[in-house]
Design an enzyme around this catalytic site. Structure first.
Site: not given
Ligand code: NAD
Length: 538
Positions: A178-179, A202-204, A253-254, A275-276, A309, A407
């Protein structure tokens, strides 16, 4: 810190939504929202609210997808992909260049929606538009360099002709956070499309409308309507169903979710890029220009209210400049304009949700309770917006505090003093993340050499994060638990292709000829290998 009043009033006129939503209060036309949400593959009859962190009320109710809907999205995408892969590369690249112009032309509309959905400052929303344009242009202009078939050295000169082709994977699944609602939803998919794939995304759930507006623009730019399918719903269910059908997964995401996705992909023997998260360090060396470093630190730490991120959460400053740097950094931070509105003058916007606010508050309270000092900030500001939190600088953070290694993903940074560069590099490399770092120094050669010792996928010298992020030819991604694979650059598109090698043997087989024994053949082959080595062949 100066203040802005929360936004009020429409950005465009539109009829009221009498049922559930404050759509009209946000100045969005109900039919405009319906045209966007119609793109979601959904037969479940269920909806979920997208709530604005600016106003705190629902912008829209968005249809939700079932597992059967996800399967249907893949059927449609597979149908479209076959024709798309046969479309000449120049035509695919031309659609990307049209998208480049379209997002720039319609930036106000995109930015308005990004701000309503995420609560970020307008200048941060603009950077999303710019990043989509940069990505579209880079891949369109380098399409042939990455994707053309090429001749490579065969086993024997003249006798063996070898060539390598780039074959699309098929349908790529994209799961985004979502960021950065626009760029995270679109940018990983642009090279996938260029390489001849279709996408199921699938977007947030919190930022569906922006993602859908991006998809509408893809179609307006000339991409086939069915080539990019959108599904909606909770990550574990809908995301899981997507991974179960995809030929490749691009996840952002996370680290915790990335690990789950990696396991699912391993079971299916499909590839993925992850990509975390990060706990990114900045080093201010003893010869740094402290004012330049302080300006960079403000952007590195507080851009997008720290929900970035690659933002800095650990700041290591050389003894020799510590006090001067801290004074400059704190006073710049205190001059920032905060709020939740569409105003270009905001330096920092809102957090996106109560969940984000809870994490940030918990990290600060835990640190303070265990002895950390707040040099500035540290407070929730509901007077400025439901989820606004002050930009916060901490000193005296120790390993027993949650914000030391985990984080925060918010506007909070810990300051540490260092005595030698070796020590600073060692502390920067501490922990299990390795996403982004920055180094400030007047000696850029030394800066680049320190950068090479930091175990992060991207390192910026005399810049916060934008130098690497905006250099599209440079791969971007994480080392260690910050990720797997890279976006941007050659790596960012080749991940969506299979390398297929075709070799043609001429005149003689790779086997004994003319009744030659295996032993004689081995002797001839050995002599040939020695000769090829002498000639410098690869
Ligand atoms: P998240 O992992 O909770 O969610 C990300 C996406 O995954 C969402 O679309 C979510 O619905 C989906 N999801 C959640 N559980 C899932 C599951 N079990 N299976 C499939 N999909 C699932 O992360 P978040 O909180 O939304 O995003 C913040 C994190 O993202 C931070 O750690 C941040 O550092 C990271 N991030 C990394 C980058 C990067 O480029 N490295 C960029 C942006 C954000």
């Amino acid at each position: 810190m100066s203040e802005q009043t929360p936004a009020s009033g429409p950005i465009t006129d539109g009829p009221a939504d009498p049922e559930h939503d404050s759509t009209a209060a946000y100045g969005l036309d109900r039919s405009y929202v319906a045209a966007l949400t119609r793109r979601i593959v959904s037969t479940s009859g269920e909806t979920a609210a997208v709530t604005s962190p600016v106003g705190g009320t629902p912008l829209a109710h968005v249809p939700q997808s079932s597992a059967a809907d996800v399967a249907e999205a893949f059927t449609r995408a597979r149908r479209a992909q076959a024709a798309w892969a046969a479309t000449p590369l120049d035509e695919r690249a031309a659609a990307l260049l049209r998208l480049h112009d379209l997002v720039l032309d319609r930036q106000e509309e995109l930015i308005d929606l990004v701000v309503w959905e995420s609560g970020k400052a307008r200048k941060d929303a603009y950077l999303e538009v710019a990043h989509v344009a940069l990505t579209a242009r880079y891949y369109a202009r380098t399409a042939h360099r990455h994707l053309d078939s090429r001749r490579v050295a065969g086993m024997f000169p003249v006798l063996t002709r070898a060539e390598v082709h780039r074959v699309p994977k098929g349908v790529v699944g994209i799961i985004s956070p979502w960021n950065y609602p626009l760029t995270m939803a679109l940018c990983d998919g642009l090279p996938a499309l260029l390489a001849g794939n279709a996408v199921v995304a699938k977007p947030d759930a919190q930022v569906m409308l922006t993602a859908l507006l991006g998809v509408q623009m893809l179609e307006e730019a000339g991409f086939p309507p069915e080539i990019w399918q959108v599904v909606a719903g909770p990550g574990p269910e809908v995301g899981g169903a997507l991974v179960a059908e995809a030929d490749y997964v691009a996840f952002t995401g996370s680290t915790a979710t990335g690990r789950l996705i990696a396991r699912q992909c391993a079971d299916r023997l499909i590839g993925c890029s992850l990509e975390l998260g990060g706990k990114n360090p900045m080093l201010v060396l003893r010869d740094a220009d402290v004012h330049r470093a302080a300006e960079g630190a403000v952007r590195a730490v507080f851009s997008n209210a720290g929900q970035l991120c690659v933002s800095t959460e650990r700041l290591f400053v050389a003894d020799q400049v510590y006090d001067r740097f801290v004074d400059a950094f704190v006073s710049r931070t205190q001059a920032m304009t905060l709020g939740a509105s569409h105003d270009w003058s905001l330096d920092m916007g809102s957090l996106i949700s109560q969940a984000q606010l809870d994490t940030v508050t918990r990290h600060v309270e835990d640190a303070v309770a265990k002895g950390a000092r707040v040099l500035t900030g540290g407070r929730h500001r509901p007077d400025l917006g439901p989820f606004v939190f002050e930009p916060t600088i901490l000193e005296g953070v120790s390993a027993d505090m949650e914000c030391f290694g985990a984080e925060t993903f918010g506007p909070v940074v810990s300051l540490y003093r260092f005595h030698s560069e070796d020590e600073a590099v060692e502390r920067a490399n501490d922990g299990f993340y390795g996403l982004n770092a920055s180094v400030y120094t007047r000696d850029t050669t030394r800066g680049r050499s320190v950068a090479r010792r930091i175990r992060c996928g991207t390192v910026n010298v005399n810049e916060a994060y934008g130098a690497t992020f905006g250099s599209l030819a440079a791969p971007m991604g994480g080392m260690r638990e910050s990720g797997l694979g890279r976006r941007q650059g050659a790596e960012g598109i080749l991940r969506y292709t299979e390398a297929q090698s075709v070799a043609t043997q001429r005149l003689v087989p790779i086997a004994p000829v003319l009744g030659m024994s295996e032993e004689a053949n081995a002797t001839v082959l050995t002599a040939s290998l020695r000769l090829l080595n002498k000639l410098g062949r690869a």
